[in-house]
Design a protein around this motif. Structure first.
Motif, short mmCIF file in Angstrom:
data_model
loop_
_atom_site.label_atom_id
_atom_site.label_comp_id
_atom_site.label_asym_id
_atom_site.label_seq_id
_atom_site.Cartn_x
_atom_site.Cartn_y
_atom_site.Cartn_z
N ASP B 91 -3.03 9.66 1.32
CA ASP B 91 -2.69 10.22 0.02
C ASP B 91 -1.41 9.58 -0.52
O ASP B 91 -1.30 9.27 -1.70
CB ASP B 91 -2.46 11.74 0.13
N VAL B 94 -2.03 6.13 -1.76
CA VAL B 94 -2.73 6.12 -3.05
C VAL B 94 -1.74 6.43 -4.18
O VAL B 94 -1.78 5.81 -5.25
CB VAL B 94 -3.89 7.14 -3.04
N ILE B 157 -13.72 -2.94 3.68
CA ILE B 157 -14.47 -2.28 2.60
C ILE B 157 -15.35 -1.19 3.19
O ILE B 157 -15.38 -0.05 2.71
CB ILE B 157 -15.34 -3.29 1.81
N LEU B 161 -15.17 2.84 2.71
CA LEU B 161 -16.30 3.61 2.16
C LEU B 161 -16.70 4.75 3.07
O LEU B 161 -17.23 5.76 2.62
CB LEU B 161 -17.51 2.68 1.93
N ALA B 221 -11.73 -4.22 -3.72
CA ALA B 221 -12.87 -3.33 -3.47
C ALA B 221 -12.47 -2.24 -2.48
O ALA B 221 -12.85 -1.07 -2.63
CB ALA B 221 -14.06 -4.14 -2.93
N ALA B 224 -10.39 0.41 -4.21
CA ALA B 224 -11.25 1.28 -5.03
C ALA B 224 -12.00 2.27 -4.15
O ALA B 224 -12.10 3.46 -4.47
CB ALA B 224 -12.23 0.43 -5.84
N ALA B 225 -12.51 1.77 -3.01
CA ALA B 225 -13.25 2.64 -2.11
C ALA B 225 -12.35 3.71 -1.50
O ALA B 225 -12.77 4.84 -1.28
CB ALA B 225 -13.92 1.82 -1.01
N VAL B 228 -11.87 6.61 -3.73
CA VAL B 228 -13.05 7.47 -3.66
C VAL B 228 -12.98 8.33 -2.40
O VAL B 228 -13.21 9.54 -2.44
CB VAL B 228 -14.33 6.61 -3.65
N VAL B 230 -10.40 9.28 -0.65
CA VAL B 230 -9.34 10.29 -0.74
C VAL B 230 -9.82 11.46 -1.61
O VAL B 230 -9.55 12.62 -1.32
CB VAL B 230 -8.07 9.64 -1.33
N ALA B 231 -10.57 11.14 -2.65
CA ALA B 231 -11.01 12.20 -3.57
C ALA B 231 -12.03 13.12 -2.92
O ALA B 231 -12.15 14.28 -3.29
CB ALA B 231 -11.60 11.58 -4.82
N SER B 232 -12.77 12.60 -1.94
CA SER B 232 -13.83 13.43 -1.39
C SER B 232 -13.48 14.01 -0.03
O SER B 232 -14.22 14.81 0.51
CB SER B 232 -15.12 12.62 -1.27
N SER B 233 -12.34 13.62 0.52
CA SER B 233 -12.13 13.89 1.95
C SER B 233 -11.69 15.31 2.24
O SER B 233 -11.87 15.79 3.34
CB SER B 233 -11.11 12.93 2.52
N GLU B 234 -11.05 15.99 1.32
CA GLU B 234 -10.44 17.25 1.70
C GLU B 234 -10.88 18.39 0.80
O GLU B 234 -10.98 18.24 -0.41
CB GLU B 234 -8.92 17.13 1.65
#
Lengths: 277, 236, 216
Positions: B91, B94, B157, B161, B221, B224-225, B228, B230-234
């Motif tokens: 985090d 990022v 990459i 992902l 890449a 960017a991954a 993504v 970080v946004a879905s992990s918690e």
């Protein structure tokens, strides 16, 4: 341009347009394939070198072409999704992946059938077959990632993050495909100097070529038929919270009583097609 | 050892992250030792499976060395971002002012120094054990250098992902292996060519070209991954 | 909400994970100099709301604005104005406390002062732990390492997820003091907590998050 894309690419618009186009694609695909198969299997003469076994190209070559085309469609729509955040583009990519994988599998299986009479083995590490095999791996990886990124218990709507992860992979993959293709060609010439040039005969007789082109067109139309049908299902699933889907569902359930049979409701949620070649 | 960094800006961020990851690697020997042992063991399994016939082993040596090297690096890629995610450091990367792709590049280079470089140094020994001619050993090293670095870059990459996914190791292999086929082909091809006494310039230049391409595109890449991931992990 | 100039605001923000609603139609804002406490039971989305506010997660619906400008466009500017300490506090287990602070400082782009770091860690009661990997420290001590950044980075907005968990009385006082300073200099603080923290001289506004109804 930007607003135009978004207005045109809105889910209800695409849903409606796909609904209109799908039957036309389906009927014309069937016509092309039936006529193409008749011309290819019955009318066209046997090959003087390969006899009857060459006829598998009428399936193999269109499937191989479509397997590449589908990946490009998937990657382009993924890029559109990443750049313009157009959710419909992700729905297209998600719908294309299994279709492309199916075409790839068909190309691989028919290629191996063709190898039996030609080389006497079911599998040869021919450059094109190997490329096709790697393409299948790319499709499987893409679908596996989509599955893994989906939230647990998530059956329908992929989260934006899952969609974006899959889109990045598709774009990375499409940059790699030419490199993979080139390297496999290089590897092939290095290890086994090509003995038989396969389908690219300099002059194919018109009676053999015509059915091939017809089958290629048929495969293309079949692809778009499958895509539009799958896209409609996908859009309904991922937009199930949106108002237009609810209105659609209400409109369907408000049809006169007696019309509310399973047959009538199946027009709301089209069955998942089995892509076949 | 402290984490003082020289000069300013990007270089400072790059150096700081590189030093950090090397320091972490130095404090947990398993991180760099385990892939190395895996490499040695996998290479040793081939003669056991195929038979000790020297000519046959020499013929397959380039392929065996390359496949084993790729697999053992893949094994360690799994954890490239995982610990940072679990600690919440990802985090901070990022949100930080150092561009994420620079952070990624530093982490990838550190990963390579801890996994690719030891393989590279050990590979001549294993090459000799498989009967690879001595004159091909130089090419082996020259090919493994850009090859393993490219693998670290492309593998990152895949690691980004799959960050935060349970049991991501197999999925990571499924994503990365098809993408690194060209590296395997040109790498093993060059070593085979050298063993047979042929010209190796073409294969090596192509490996270098692929490294350049991966260096310029893969960190973007990967970054960017990671956003993504970080946004879905918690969840709360 | 009262009419004022919010630094950070979300309007009708919703977020789903699959078919589960994580955040539903949330609207809230904070202004400069304000301290906002997010309350709510487990599963009410406190952590997710903080991550939304930090720009780490994008909402499925609604928008988040930083100084009136929408995310994600304003994401970079927000990140530069932000100090985010998450539920996972962002310290690497294999590194020593001061090494963690050094890396954090470089990444955050603030002046890097090793002496100041050691001084601060001593102030936080970690003076005899400077040469141990953070993984060897207790949960409260690990959180203190992360919270030391409150005194190191001058940022307009603090987003702190459960900053008080596992802290003892001295630790609570220290954090309270930092929050008071931040509010006094016109900074913004949003934090989540289960504990009631008394902050003399600071008005703490509470916002109770409702657990979304999953029945739909």
């Amino acid at each position: 341009m930007f607003t135009w894309i978004h207005r045109f690419g809105s889910a209800p618009n695409v849903y409606r347009l796909s609904g209109v186009l799908a039957p036309w694609f389906g009927v014309s695909a069937a016509l092309c394939i039936i006529i193409g198969l008749y011309l290819g299997l019955v009318v066209a003469p046997p090959d003087y070198e390969q006899g009857e076994s060459y006829r598998i190209i009428y399936i193999h070559v269109p499937a191989a072409w479509m397997s590449m085309f589908a990946y490009v469609v998937m990657a382009v729509s993924s890029a559109i999704f990443l750049i313009w955040r157009l959710k419909v583009a992700d729905a297209v990519a998600a719908a294309v992946a299994p279709i492309g994988a199916a075409f790839t599998a068909v190309a691989l299986i028919t290629g191996s059938f063709w190898g039996k009479p030609m080389w006497g083995t079911w599998w040869v590490w021919d450059a094109r077959l190997t490329s096709e095999l790697l393409l299948l791996f790319l499709y499987l990886g893409y679908m596996a990632l989509r599955g893994a990124l989906a939230a647990p218990g998530e059956s329908s709507a992929p989260s934006t993050t899952a969609a974006r992860g899959a889109a990045i992979l598709a774009v990375v993959g499409v940059i790699n495909i030419p490199i993979i293709h080139f390297s496999v060609e290089w590897w092939n010439t290095l290890h086994q100097p090509s003995t038989i040039t396969r389908f690219d005969k300099p002059a194919m007789h018109i009676s053999m070529l015509r059915p091939l082109l017809l089958m290629a067109l048929g495969a293309q139309l079949l692809f778009f038929h499958n895509l539009t049908v799958r896209l409609r299902t996908g859009l309904l699933q991922r937009e199930s919270r949106a108002r237009w889907v609810r209105e659609l569902a209400i409109a369907q359930s408000n049809t006169p009583p007696g019309d509310n049979t399973p047959g009538a409701s199946s027009t709301v949620v089209p069955e998942k097609p089995e892509p076949s070649a | 050892m402290s984490i003082d960094a020289p000069s300013s800006g990007l270089l400072k961020g790059f150096g700081s992250v590189l030093r950090r990851d090397l320091l972490i690697g130095a404090r947990s020997a398993g991180q760099w030792l385990n892939p190395l042992m895996f490499f040695v063991i996998v290479v040793s399994l081939f003669p056991l499976g195929i038979g000790p016939e020297p000519a046959q082993l020499a013929a397959i040596a380039p392929g065996v060395l390359w496949v084993s090297a790729l697999l053992s690096m893949l094994l360690s890629l799994d954890s490239l971002f995982e610990q940072d995610r679990a600690d919440g450091v990802l985090d901070q990367f990022v949100l930080g002012r150092t561009p994420l792709s620079v952070v990624v590049l530093a982490k990838v280079i550190a990963h390579w120094m801890l996994s690719g470089l030891p393989l590279l140094l050990l590979s001549p020994l294993l090459g000799l054990m498989l009967g690879l001619p001595v004159h091909a050993l130089g090419t082996l090293g020259l090919a493994l250098l850009p090859g393993t670095l490219t693998l670290s870059l492309i593998g990152a990459i895949g690691a980004a992902l799959t960050v935060g996914l349970n049991r991501s190791g197999v999925l990571l292999s499924l994503l990365v292996l098809p993408l690194i086929v060209p590296v395997l082909i040109f790498g093993a091809g060059s070593v085979s060519a050298a063993a047979g006494g042929y010209e190796t310039g073409a294969g090596l230049s192509l490996l270098l070209a692929m490294l350049m391409m991966a260096l310029s595109l893969a960190p973007l890449a990967t970054a960017a991954a990671l956003r993504v991931g970080v946004a879905s992990s918690e969840q709360s | 909400m009262t009419p004022r100039d919010p630094v950070l605001a979300c309007e009708n923000v919703s977020l789903w994970r699959g078919d589960a609603v994580i955040v539903e139609q949330l609207s809230l804002d904070v202004a400069a100099g304000e301290v906002l406490r997010l309350e709510g039971e487990n599963g009410s989305g406190k952590t997710t709301v903080l991550r939304l506010l930090a720009g780490l997660v994008e909402p499925d619906e609604g928008e988040i604005r930083f100084r009136g400008e929408r995310l994600p466009r304003a994401g970079r500017a927000l990140a530069d104005a932000l100090l985010y300490i998450g539920h996972r506090p962002g310290v690497g287990g294999a590194l020593h406390p001061d090494e963690n602070l050094s890396v954090a400082a470089v990444i955050a782009g603030v002046a890097h002062a090793p002496d100041r770091h050691r001084e601060l860690l001593t102030e936080l009661g970690l003076g005899d732990r400077l040469d141990l990997p953070v993984a060897a420290l207790s949960a409260g001590q690990r959180r203190r390492v992360a919270l030391a950044r409150l005194a190191l980075e001058q940022r307009d907005i603090w987003l702190l997820d459960e900053p008080l968990t596992a802290l003892d009385a001295a630790g609570l006082d220290w954090v309270g003091e930092r929050i008071r300073e931040q509010a006094a200099r016109g900074g913004t603080v949003v934090f989540t907590t289960h504990q009631m923290l008394e902050l003399p001289g600071v008005a703490v506004r509470s916002h109770v998050l409702q657990t979304p109804d999953q029945s739909e």
